[in-house]
Design a protein around this motif. Structure first.
Motif, PDB file in Angstrom:
ATOM      1  N   CYS A 226     117.908  15.976  74.310  1.00 28.03           N
ATOM      2  CA  CYS A 226     116.856  14.975  74.557  1.00 28.03           C
ATOM      3  C   CYS A 226     116.700  13.999  73.415  1.00 28.03           C
ATOM      4  O   CYS A 226     116.610  12.796  73.605  1.00 28.03           O
ATOM      5  N   GLU A 227     116.673  14.507  72.209  1.00 31.69           N
ATOM      6  CA  GLU A 227     116.426  13.611  71.079  1.00 31.69           C
ATOM      7  C   GLU A 227     117.712  12.929  70.611  1.00 31.69           C
ATOM      8  O   GLU A 227     117.685  12.059  69.756  1.00 31.69           O
ATOM      9  N   GLN A 268     111.010  16.875  77.568  1.00 33.90           N
ATOM     10  CA  GLN A 268     110.609  15.543  78.030  1.00 33.90           C
ATOM     11  C   GLN A 268     111.434  15.000  79.202  1.00 33.90           C
ATOM     12  O   GLN A 268     110.881  14.504  80.178  1.00 33.90           O
ATOM     13  N   LEU A 299     110.030  24.347  61.752  1.00 32.43           N
ATOM     14  CA  LEU A 299     110.494  25.646  62.228  1.00 32.43           C
ATOM     15  C   LEU A 299     111.722  25.413  63.095  1.00 32.43           C
ATOM     16  O   LEU A 299     111.889  24.335  63.670  1.00 32.43           O
ATOM     17  N   PHE A 302     109.685  26.386  67.751  1.00 32.67           N
ATOM     18  CA  PHE A 302     108.253  26.063  67.749  1.00 32.67           C
ATOM     19  C   PHE A 302     107.825  25.774  69.176  1.00 32.67           C
ATOM     20  O   PHE A 302     108.654  25.714  70.077  1.00 32.67           O
ATOM     21  N   GLU A 306     103.998  18.708  76.033  1.00 34.36           N
ATOM     22  CA  GLU A 306     104.501  17.365  76.325  1.00 34.36           C
ATOM     23  C   GLU A 306     103.955  16.821  77.648  1.00 34.36           C
ATOM     24  O   GLU A 306     104.481  17.144  78.707  1.00 34.36           O
ATOM     25  N   ILE A 445     101.894  14.739  63.714  1.00 43.31           N
ATOM     26  CA  ILE A 445     101.569  15.887  64.557  1.00 43.31           C
ATOM     27  C   ILE A 445     101.996  15.617  65.996  1.00 43.31           C
ATOM     28  O   ILE A 445     102.257  16.529  66.769  1.00 43.31           O
ATOM     29  N   ARG A 451     108.403   4.870  77.783  1.00 41.40           N
ATOM     30  CA  ARG A 451     109.824   5.103  78.044  1.00 41.40           C
ATOM     31  C   ARG A 451     110.517   3.833  78.526  1.00 41.40           C
ATOM     32  O   ARG A 451     109.889   2.989  79.181  1.00 41.40           O
ATOM     33  N   LEU A 491     103.215  17.170  71.252  1.00 46.84           N
ATOM     34  CA  LEU A 491     102.396  17.680  70.149  1.00 46.84           C
ATOM     35  C   LEU A 491     102.949  19.036  69.733  1.00 46.84           C
ATOM     36  O   LEU A 491     103.153  19.916  70.584  1.00 46.84           O
ATOM     37  N   GLY A 492     103.207  19.202  68.432  1.00 47.77           N
ATOM     38  CA  GLY A 492     103.697  20.488  67.938  1.00 47.77           C
ATOM     39  C   GLY A 492     102.533  21.460  67.786  1.00 47.77           C
ATOM     40  O   GLY A 492     101.570  21.181  67.085  1.00 47.77           O
TER      41      GLY A 492
HETATM   42  O1  4AD Z   1     108.632  13.667  67.436  1.00 52.68           O
HETATM   43  P1  4AD Z   1     109.339  14.705  68.253  1.00 52.68           P
HETATM   44  O2  4AD Z   1     110.725  15.034  67.871  1.00 52.68           O
HETATM   45  O3  4AD Z   1     109.256  14.175  69.756  1.00 52.68           O
HETATM   46  C1  4AD Z   1     109.872  14.714  70.825  1.00 52.68           C
HETATM   47  O4  4AD Z   1     110.492  15.741  70.860  1.00 52.68           O
HETATM   48  C2  4AD Z   1     109.579  13.952  72.086  1.00 52.68           C
HETATM   49  N1  4AD Z   1     110.602  14.310  73.071  1.00 52.68           N
HETATM   50  C3  4AD Z   1     108.194  14.264  72.558  1.00 52.68           C
HETATM   51  C4  4AD Z   1     107.824  13.499  73.786  1.00 52.68           C
HETATM   52  O5  4AD Z   1     107.680  12.299  73.724  1.00 52.68           O
HETATM   53  N2  4AD Z   1     107.655  14.195  74.896  1.00 52.68           N
HETATM   54  O6  4AD Z   1     108.492  16.048  68.246  1.00 52.68           O
HETATM   55  C5  4AD Z   1     107.152  16.045  68.694  1.00 52.68           C
HETATM   56  C6  4AD Z   1     106.303  16.915  67.806  1.00 52.68           C
HETATM   57  C7  4AD Z   1     106.250  16.458  66.356  1.00 52.68           C
HETATM   58  O7  4AD Z   1     105.310  15.440  66.176  1.00 52.68           O
HETATM   59  C8  4AD Z   1     105.853  17.744  65.662  1.00 52.68           C
HETATM   60  O8  4AD Z   1     104.470  17.991  65.784  1.00 52.68           O
HETATM   61  C9  4AD Z   1     106.589  18.788  66.461  1.00 52.68           C
HETATM   62  O9  4AD Z   1     106.835  18.227  67.737  1.00 52.68           O
HETATM   63  N3  4AD Z   1     107.855  19.154  65.830  1.00 52.68           N
HETATM   64  C10 4AD Z   1     108.050  20.265  65.111  1.00 52.68           C
HETATM   65  N4  4AD Z   1     107.219  21.273  64.778  1.00 52.68           N
HETATM   66  C11 4AD Z   1     107.718  22.271  64.034  1.00 52.68           C
HETATM   67  N5  4AD Z   1     108.988  22.347  63.615  1.00 52.68           N
HETATM   68  C12 4AD Z   1     109.877  21.363  63.914  1.00 52.68           C
HETATM   69  N6  4AD Z   1     111.138  21.457  63.527  1.00 52.68           N
HETATM   70  C13 4AD Z   1     109.407  20.257  64.702  1.00 52.68           C
HETATM   71  N7  4AD Z   1     109.985  19.140  65.190  1.00 52.68           N
HETATM   72  C14 4AD Z   1     109.031  18.491  65.864  1.00 52.68           C
END
Ligand code: 4AD
Ligand code: MG
Length: 521
Positions: A226-227, A268, A299, A302, A306, A445, A451, A491-492
């Motif tokens: 996804c990312e 997502q 982590l 985690f 979403e 956070i 999109r 949100l993590g």
């Molecule tokens: O910013 P991220 O990478 O966004 C996404 O994964 C999108 N696909 C989300 C979306 O739009 N549906 O990750 C989102 C959140 C981060 O802001 C953080 O809070 C948490 O996920 N996060 C982690 N928490 C703990 N350990 C990690 N390695 C993390 N990576 C992201």
């Protein structure tokens, strides 16, 4: 076969369909009864209607949280839990502090020589032992507790060797406790953590359910990244030892799924499938990233929440994210008051004030470009220099939210080079409709975006990000058939636990942390 590990117990006739309990209790002491005669007797008393079950517990259990909440003075209760401390007096009585996990507070139990086998039982008890106590709840004359239990009967369910039990009365470091992840939930800190995490999850579901969002379960094993950041843990049944002997490319058609698969980095993309059919949805589940970052906020496994909303533009996405964060913080403050006070006292003296600040004030919103200007003009010396086009580190995010604005901040419109392929491109050709929510003590956070719903623009972006559009054929079809503007965010959960508890290390915010070189338990 029914075994009887205890001196006494009850044989119950249970009729589960009968809401009044439909129970007939027969107190059995093996000194008097053989179990078979007890069953015969019970059958006679009940006209032979079963089924029957043996239990060592005579009364239903009362949780400590309930005793303290409702006081229950004068009632007889059966409390079960683990002994935190024992204080024995020379005058033939002892105080036990018992914790059953239902709340932070222990219940004090007064045990005296009237309790059968007092002298033997009290010797068997030390910190960590598990006990069951039947006794009366009374107003306490001593300091430190409103009520206590005066034991009438004490059962030692399991002893705990005082010489080897790792959790001694003196406090332990969080590092030490990480190595004892099987016992750390028995400490105040990790008991509180577990309750806070539980309440957060309940509040998260409440938030979305009351707004008509559908909870969708997205897959843990997936074949798309996804990312697009290549941080995927591979899932394979290929024999790695054998593969080593072959040179040349691996033939994934021989693998379990017929192609290269991995653990999801985000739900997502699948969330978008359901959002563009059912309306507002959210996913909430485990997420995996094989990033080799040994930081206090990363982590390898985690949990992420979403939400994904059709017809939302970025501003509506921000509104939802802001009310989401404020409402779950408020929810936990309401549900876990004692636990949060504990964290405030023991770990982070500004905790409660900072949470109140989040609940009461609107978040600041500005663009990435404006934020970079603030950072450049700040005169602050950062470990990593920052300029337009670079991804922010947590020190930059924290400077903005902790020192400059002193409240949560939402940054938008990041450079396209540093953000994922699915974010909608702005007309300026340089930025995308991204948003990150930054909070004090943590930094990011939430990460989210509007999109890219335009089919051709999305293909262009995939190519720019060196992704093969063929791999994302189904994602592209969502843009071919009835595409709509839509947005979402992630949100993590563990970073949110960090936020509401004030714990500095994310490894202390999940029961069993997975980090590079660490997956014990
Ligand atoms: O910013 P991220 O990478 O966004 C996404 O994964 C999108 N696909 C989300 C979306 O739009 N549906 O990750 C989102 C959140 C981060 O802001 C953080 O809070 C948490 O996920 N996060 C982690 N928490 C703990 N350990 C990690 N390695 C993390 N990576 C992201
Ligand atoms: Mg992010």
């Amino acid at each position: 076969m029914i075994t009887q590990p205890f001196l006494a117990g009850v044989l119950q006739r249970t009729r589960p369909s009968d809401s009044s309990g439909g129970r007939c209790y027969l107190h059995v002491s093996p000194k008097i009864w053989k179990l078979s005669s007890a069953v015969k007797h019970l059958k006679r008393c009940t006209g032979g209607i079963g089924p029957y079950r043996w239990t060592p517990f005579i009364m239903p259990r009362t949780k400590v949280a309930q005793i303290l909440r409702e006081t229950l003075s004068g009632t007889e209760v059966d409390v079960r839990g683990w002994v935190r401390t024992k204080r024995e007096s020379k005058q033939n009585f002892a105080f036990l502090e018992v914790n059953d996990g239902s709340c932070l507070a222990n219940i004090q139990v007064v045990v005296d020589a009237n309790v059968p086998d007092y002298a033997i039982l009290i010797k068997q008890i030390s910190t960590g032992a598990s006990v069951a106590i039947i006794g009366e709840v009374k107003e306490s004359l001593g300091k430190g507790q409103r009520v206590e239990i005066h034991a009438r009967q004490l059962t030692v369910l399991g002893t705990s060797d005082a010489l080897t039990y790792p959790l001694q009365k003196k406090g332990h470091s969080l590092e030490f406790l990480r190595e004892k992840a099987h016992l750390r939930p028995r400490t105040n800190t990790f008991g509180a953590m577990a309750r806070v995490r539980n309440s957060l999850c309940a509040t998260i579901h409440d938030f979305f359910q009351t707004r008509g969002f559908l909870y969708v379960q997205t897959p843990i094993i997936t074949t798309s990244d996804c990312e697009g950041a290549g941080q995927v843990f591979q899932v394979t049944t290929l024999d790695l030892a054998k593969l080593q002997q072959f040179k040349g490319p691996i033939d994934y058609s021989r693998d379990f799924f017929g192609k290269k698969a991995g653990l999801t980095v985000s739900g997502q993309l699948e969330g978008e499938i359901y959002a563009t059919a059912l309306g507002d949805v959210y996913t909430f589940g485990p997420t995996f990233r094989a990033e080799n970052s040994n930081t206090t906020r990363h982590l390898a496994e985690f949990w992420m929440v979403e939400p994904e909303m059709p017809f939302y533009v970025l501003e509506e996405n921000m509104d939802l994210a802001e009310s989401f964060v404020r409402s779950i913080v408020k929810g936990v403050m309401d549900r876990c008051q004692a636990d949060l006070e504990f964290f405030n006292e023991r770990f982070e003296p500004t905790l409660l004030a900072s949470l109140q600040n989040i609940v009461e004030n609107e978040f600041i919103r500005l663009t990435y470009t404006e934020a970079i200007e603030i950072l450049e003009k700040s005169g602050h010396s950062f470990e990593y220099p920052i300029s337009w086009g670079n991804d922010m580190h947590s020190e930059h995010e924290r400077y903005l939210t902790e020192q400059h604005f002193k409240q949560p901040v939402i940054l938008t419109d990041y450079p396209r080079e540093i953000k994922s392929f699915y974010m909608r491109c702005n007309e300026d050709g340089k930025t995308v409709r991204a948003m990150d929510v930054l909070v004090p003590r943590i930094g990011e956070i939430i990460g989210g975006s509007q999109r890219e719903e335009r089919h051709d623009a999305l293909i262009d972006r995939m190519k720019e990000c060196h992704l093969d559009p063929e791999d994302y054929w189904w994602y592209l079809e969502l843009r071919q058939y009835g595409t709509v503007p839509h947005s979402g965010f992630g949100l993590g959960l563990e970073r949110t636990v960090q936020l509401v508890t004030g714990m500095t290390n994310i490894r202390d915010c999940i029961p069993f942390p997975r980090t590079p070189k660490s997956a014990e338990f």
